[in-house]
Design a protein around this motif. Structure first.
Motif, PDB file in Angstrom:
ATOM      1  N   CYS A 114       0.820  -1.220   0.000  1.00  0.00           N
ATOM      2  CA  CYS A 114       0.000   0.000   0.000  1.00  0.00           C
ATOM      3  C   CYS A 114       0.854   1.271   0.000  1.00  0.00           C
ATOM      4  N   ALA A 115       2.107   1.144   0.395  1.00  0.00           N
ATOM      5  CA  ALA A 115       3.007   2.302   0.380  1.00  0.00           C
ATOM      6  C   ALA A 115       4.027   2.181  -0.749  1.00  0.00           C
ATOM      7  N   HIS A 116       3.626   1.518  -1.817  1.00  0.00           N
ATOM      8  CA  HIS A 116       4.540   1.297  -2.942  1.00  0.00           C
ATOM      9  C   HIS A 116       4.955   2.643  -3.551  1.00  0.00           C
ATOM     10  N   PRO A 117       6.230   2.795  -3.919  1.00  0.00           N
ATOM     11  CA  PRO A 117       6.710   4.084  -4.449  1.00  0.00           C
ATOM     12  C   PRO A 117       6.023   4.534  -5.731  1.00  0.00           C
ATOM     13  N   SER A 118       5.333   3.635  -6.432  1.00  0.00           N
ATOM     14  CA  SER A 118       4.627   4.032  -7.654  1.00  0.00           C
ATOM     15  C   SER A 118       3.348   4.814  -7.347  1.00  0.00           C
ATOM     16  N   LEU A 119       2.926   4.821  -6.094  1.00  0.00           N
ATOM     17  CA  LEU A 119       1.704   5.522  -5.703  1.00  0.00           C
ATOM     18  C   LEU A 119       2.003   6.932  -5.219  1.00  0.00           C
ATOM     19  N   SER A 120       1.083   7.844  -5.483  1.00  0.00           N
ATOM     20  CA  SER A 120       1.199   9.184  -4.911  1.00  0.00           C
ATOM     21  C   SER A 120       0.913   9.092  -3.416  1.00  0.00           C
ATOM     22  N   PRO A 121       1.364  10.071  -2.622  1.00  0.00           N
ATOM     23  CA  PRO A 121       1.087  10.025  -1.178  1.00  0.00           C
ATOM     24  C   PRO A 121      -0.399   9.906  -0.854  1.00  0.00           C
TER      25      PRO A 121
END
Length: 394
Positions: A114-121
């Motif tokens: 869920c905190a994958h770097p591909s996701l925006s904050p």
């Protein structure tokens, strides 16, 4: 059905499906179906130690295992019905027999996903609340004061982004901690207390990882949360730290946070959240505002500057310097910073007020109020400007 029980089981059930090969979006849909089935067939008021019963009335000895089995079957049913994704039919032969769930804890994997770097904050926050926190889309939307449809789209995009992501190396704990910190700082909007939810999730994470910064973040949250009741007056206006009724602070949360912090600092692996928690602990330890150890707080801000180089940290350090060494020293530290920083004008106003210059302070408070995006903060700054203006000779 006990909602807390379902929310507690949801992350591990979802993570188990992902580990078995289901993509995130399909797994999440299947888990929601299983939860709906649990609400239908499990008895009302079920406690974590109780045994739910199946539709036929037979006792279910393992609630987590029951949910995993039902969710996996729902996933396989959906896969079989989706002609465009027949390549996944190989998974059909891997259906597990009903029985106790394995003792593998997949929740940590879910945190990292869920905190994958591909996701925006913002997407990482929403997905964490949905998948790890077990909140509904409606609850998350209300907490963030956005339409439910908007939040649903945000979560759907996030699920699509992480679908098919494989973890062939350990996830980044620091990224997960940053996401949890963002959740905590959102405050208390809507029908979900995001600060309390962030504490719950961080406590869960700290129990699963051997990382002093996870403990540091939990300590920081507890110490800040301990002052919550004293932060606002009965009319809803903000109460500055120096003016808060310390008798309303939660001494239990302070004691727990301080104990967790001491244990983390003893490991001699200092990080940003531990240093922030140390500042919060010094505030909590002072019987009165006048007895605050500002010199030591300045030292901790020096450590934070070394660790982060953050302009916001430097801004907070200027306030501490102003308290420890006098307002003119604080203004000198402030002069070295970019005046476009958030709260720069408000800090300048406070230091000028402390330095005995009410005219400049009132003007700066009014300017800061005009820049404030938070209604309560704007009202607080406007009141301070009005108070100083009222004292000026006519």
């Amino acid at each position: 059905m006990d909602e807390a029980l379902l929310r507690g089981l949801t992350p591990s059930v979802l993570a188990a499906l992902v580990r078995r090969g289901a993509d995130f979006a399909a797994a999440e849909d299947a888990v929601q179906d299983a939860l709906a089935e649990a609400v239908r067939v499990w008895p009302t008021g079920l406690s974590p130690g109780s045994r739910p019963r199946s539709g036929g009335g037979d006792p279910i000895r393992d609630a987590k295992g029951w949910l995993i089995t039902v969710a996996w079957r729902r996933f396989l049913d959906a896969e079989r019905a989706d002609a465009a994704r027949r390549r996944r039919e190989v998974l059909v032969g891997r259906e597990p027999a009903p029985g106790p769930a394995p003792a593998v804890d997949d929740t940590l994997r879910l945190y990292f996903l869920c905190a994958h770097p591909s996701l925006s904050p913002s997407s990482a926050v929403a997905l964490t609340l949905r998948a790890v926190g077990g909140l509904t889309t409606r609850q998350i939307a209300r907490a963030y004061l956005v339409p439910e449809a908007t939040m649903a789209q945000r979560i759907s995009r996030a699920k699509r982004t992480v679908s098919g992501v494989l973890f062939d190396r350990p996830g980044d704990v620091a990224t997960v901690l940053r996401v949890l910190y963002l959740i905590f700082n959102e405050g208390y909007s809507g029908d979900v207390d995001l600060a309390a939810e962030a504490i719950r999730l961080t406590r869960q994470l700290a129990a699963r990882v051997d990382h002093p910064e996870a403990a540091g973040l939990l300590a920081l949250m507890l110490l800040h949360h301990a002052r919550r009741a004293a932060r606002t007056a009965p009319d809803g206006s903000l109460v500055p730290l120096a003016e808060q009724d310390r008798g309303r602070w939660d001494t239990g949360a302070i004691a727990e946070g301080t104990g967790i912090l001491r244990a983390a600092l003893a490991r001699d692996r200092l990080g940003e959240f531990q240093a922030q928690a140390a500042v919060a602990a010094l505030h909590a330890d002072a019987p009165t505002a006048e007895e605050t150890d500002w010199a030591q707080i300045v030292e901790w801000y020096d450590e934070l500057v070394r660790l982060t180089g953050s302009p916001v940290v430097r801004l907070n350090r200027a306030v501490a310097v102003g308290e420890a060494e006098g307002p003119r020293a604080g203004l000198a530290a402030l002069a070295a910073l970019d005046d476009s920083l958030p709260r720069h004008t408000a800090v300048a106003a406070y230091l000028h007020e402390r330095d005995g210059d009410p005219v400049t302070a009132a003007r700066l408070y009014a300017e800061a109020a005009a820049k404030a995006t938070d209604l309560a903060e704007r009202d607080h700054l406007t009141r301070r400007a009005a108070r100083l203006n009222a004292r000026r000779p006519r």
